[in-house]
Design a protein around this motif. Structure first.
Motif, mmCIF file in Angstrom:
data_model
loop_
_atom_site.group_PDB
_atom_site.id
_atom_site.type_symbol
_atom_site.label_atom_id
_atom_site.label_comp_id
_atom_site.label_asym_id
_atom_site.label_seq_id
_atom_site.Cartn_x
_atom_site.Cartn_y
_atom_site.Cartn_z
ATOM 1 N N PRO A 55 0.352 -1.259 -0.167
ATOM 2 C CA PRO A 55 0.081 0.272 -0.021
ATOM 3 C C PRO A 55 0.649 1.035 0.395
ATOM 4 O O PRO A 55 1.781 1.452 0.738
ATOM 5 N N VAL A 56 0.234 2.363 -0.631
ATOM 6 C CA VAL A 56 1.581 3.591 -1.411
ATOM 7 C C VAL A 56 0.007 4.637 -0.741
ATOM 8 O O VAL A 56 -0.864 4.842 -1.062
ATOM 9 N N SER A 57 0.994 5.243 0.549
ATOM 10 C CA SER A 57 -0.436 7.267 0.907
ATOM 11 C C SER A 57 0.641 8.220 0.163
ATOM 12 O O SER A 57 2.259 7.939 0.321
ATOM 13 N N TYR A 58 0.018 8.073 -0.498
ATOM 14 C CA TYR A 58 0.606 10.086 -1.296
ATOM 15 C C TYR A 58 0.111 11.138 -0.851
ATOM 16 O O TYR A 58 -1.160 11.595 -1.457
ATOM 17 N N THR A 59 0.173 12.667 -0.429
ATOM 18 C CA THR A 59 -0.423 13.606 -0.845
ATOM 19 C C THR A 59 0.253 14.532 -1.603
ATOM 20 O O THR A 59 1.108 15.049 -1.299
ATOM 21 N N GLY A 60 -0.347 15.018 -2.801
ATOM 22 C CA GLY A 60 0.021 16.523 -3.767
ATOM 23 C C GLY A 60 -0.488 16.029 -4.971
ATOM 24 O O GLY A 60 -1.676 14.818 -4.809
ATOM 25 N N ILE A 61 -0.412 16.305 -5.739
ATOM 26 C CA ILE A 61 -1.712 16.082 -7.165
ATOM 27 C C ILE A 61 0.060 14.777 -8.083
ATOM 28 O O ILE A 61 1.021 14.481 -8.154
ATOM 29 N N LEU A 62 -1.035 14.221 -8.360
ATOM 30 C CA LEU A 62 -0.806 12.695 -8.707
ATOM 31 C C LEU A 62 0.017 13.645 -10.426
ATOM 32 O O LEU A 62 -1.238 14.367 -11.582
ATOM 33 N N PRO A 63 0.473 12.711 -11.669
ATOM 34 C CA PRO A 63 0.883 13.350 -12.359
ATOM 35 C C PRO A 63 -0.563 12.778 -12.919
ATOM 36 O O PRO A 63 -1.224 12.147 -13.062
ATOM 37 N N ASP A 64 -0.655 13.181 -14.901
ATOM 38 C CA ASP A 64 -2.008 13.474 -14.973
ATOM 39 C C ASP A 64 -1.727 11.807 -15.759
ATOM 40 O O ASP A 64 -2.627 11.330 -15.840
ATOM 41 N N LEU A 65 -0.750 11.195 -16.766
ATOM 42 C CA LEU A 65 -0.662 9.975 -16.728
ATOM 43 C C LEU A 65 -0.769 8.467 -15.401
ATOM 44 O O LEU A 65 -0.897 7.860 -15.620
ATOM 45 N N PHE A 66 -1.478 9.610 -14.187
ATOM 46 C CA PHE A 66 -1.114 8.164 -13.791
ATOM 47 C C PHE A 66 -2.827 7.605 -13.410
ATOM 48 O O PHE A 66 -3.711 8.166 -13.423
ATOM 49 N N ARG A 67 -2.362 6.675 -13.139
ATOM 50 C CA ARG A 67 -3.628 5.742 -13.751
ATOM 51 C C ARG A 67 -4.182 4.289 -12.932
ATOM 52 O O ARG A 67 -2.420 3.496 -13.062
ATOM 53 N N GLU A 68 -4.694 3.872 -13.143
ATOM 54 C CA GLU A 68 -4.813 2.056 -11.970
ATOM 55 C C GLU A 68 -4.373 0.994 -13.548
ATOM 56 O O GLU A 68 -4.353 1.770 -14.815
ATOM 57 N N LYS A 69 -3.821 -0.126 -13.155
ATOM 58 C CA LYS A 69 -3.547 -0.803 -13.914
ATOM 59 C C LYS A 69 -1.736 -0.159 -15.309
ATOM 60 O O LYS A 69 -1.573 -0.044 -16.276
ATOM 61 N N GLN A 70 -1.534 0.983 -14.708
ATOM 62 C CA GLN A 70 -0.125 1.475 -15.431
ATOM 63 C C GLN A 70 0.622 1.735 -13.945
ATOM 64 O O GLN A 70 0.872 1.189 -13.629
ATOM 65 N N ALA A 71 2.512 1.463 -14.759
ATOM 66 C CA ALA A 71 3.120 1.690 -13.859
ATOM 67 C C ALA A 71 3.823 2.977 -13.553
ATOM 68 O O ALA A 71 3.548 3.615 -13.817
ATOM 69 N N VAL A 72 4.416 2.568 -12.439
ATOM 70 C CA VAL A 72 4.406 4.007 -11.596
ATOM 71 C C VAL A 72 5.413 3.891 -10.517
ATOM 72 O O VAL A 72 6.071 2.431 -10.198
ATOM 73 N N ILE A 73 6.832 4.678 -10.746
ATOM 74 C CA ILE A 73 7.843 4.471 -9.618
ATOM 75 C C ILE A 73 7.275 6.039 -8.569
ATOM 76 O O ILE A 73 7.087 6.912 -8.949
ATOM 77 N N ALA A 74 7.555 6.145 -7.250
ATOM 78 C CA ALA A 74 6.751 6.163 -6.059
ATOM 79 C C ALA A 74 8.774 6.535 -5.485
ATOM 80 O O ALA A 74 8.722 5.372 -5.127
#
Length: 152
Positions: A86-105
């Motif tokens: 699980p990840v918690s993030y406070t802020g504006i997410l990138p425009d390309l952020f969505r489920e079933k998408q690669a992400v690096i945090a």
């Protein structure tokens, strides 16, 4: 020893010592800014360390994204096919952020939750560091997500 030679020797030794101290300080500063990339399964195995700052890479699990109305706090789950985190993030997410998408945090662990300071979503650029490309390629295969240039 001649006083002139003695002065030159002391000056050279002082310059060498100053250069060594400057090199050590630069190396220390660079080491603090290094953030290694780990997948959720590697983090859960303890490879990332307790209080270390690192990058978490994987896929955003389908159906895991949640954001309370009127809040900047986002919660989602990163999956690498073997484990989820699980990840918690406070802020504006990138425009390309969505489920079933690669992400690096980038962030650190706090208990069982990864607290992200920065979130990057996969983009359409073709260049990607080899380390990231290898781990993301493995995650794409595990999740049956088509990759650019693959015949599916």
């Amino acid at each position: 020893m001649n006083p002139t030679r003695k002065r030159r020797l002391l000056l050279i030794l002082a310059l060498v010592a100053a250069a060594a101290i400057a090199t050590a300080l630069v190396a220390l500063a660079l080491q603090r800014n290094v953030a290694y990339l780990y997948t959720p399964s590697e983090v859960l195995k303890g490879e990332a360390g307790e209080q270390a700052r690192f990058r978490l890479g994987g896929m955003v699990k389908a159906g895991s994204f949640q954001r309370a109305p009127g809040s900047m706090e986002a919660h989602f789950v990163v999956d690498d096919g073997d484990a989820t985190l699980p990840v918690s993030y406070t802020g504006i997410l990138p425009d390309l952020f969505r489920e079933k998408q690669a992400v690096i945090a980038t962030g650190r662990m706090q208990g069982d939750v990864f607290i992200a300071e920065q979130v990057l979503a996969k983009h359409d650029e073709t260049y990607m560091p080899k380390e990231v490309a290898d781990k993301m390629g493995a995650a794409h295969k595990k999740h049956d997500v088509p990759t650019p240039g693959s015949a599916q």
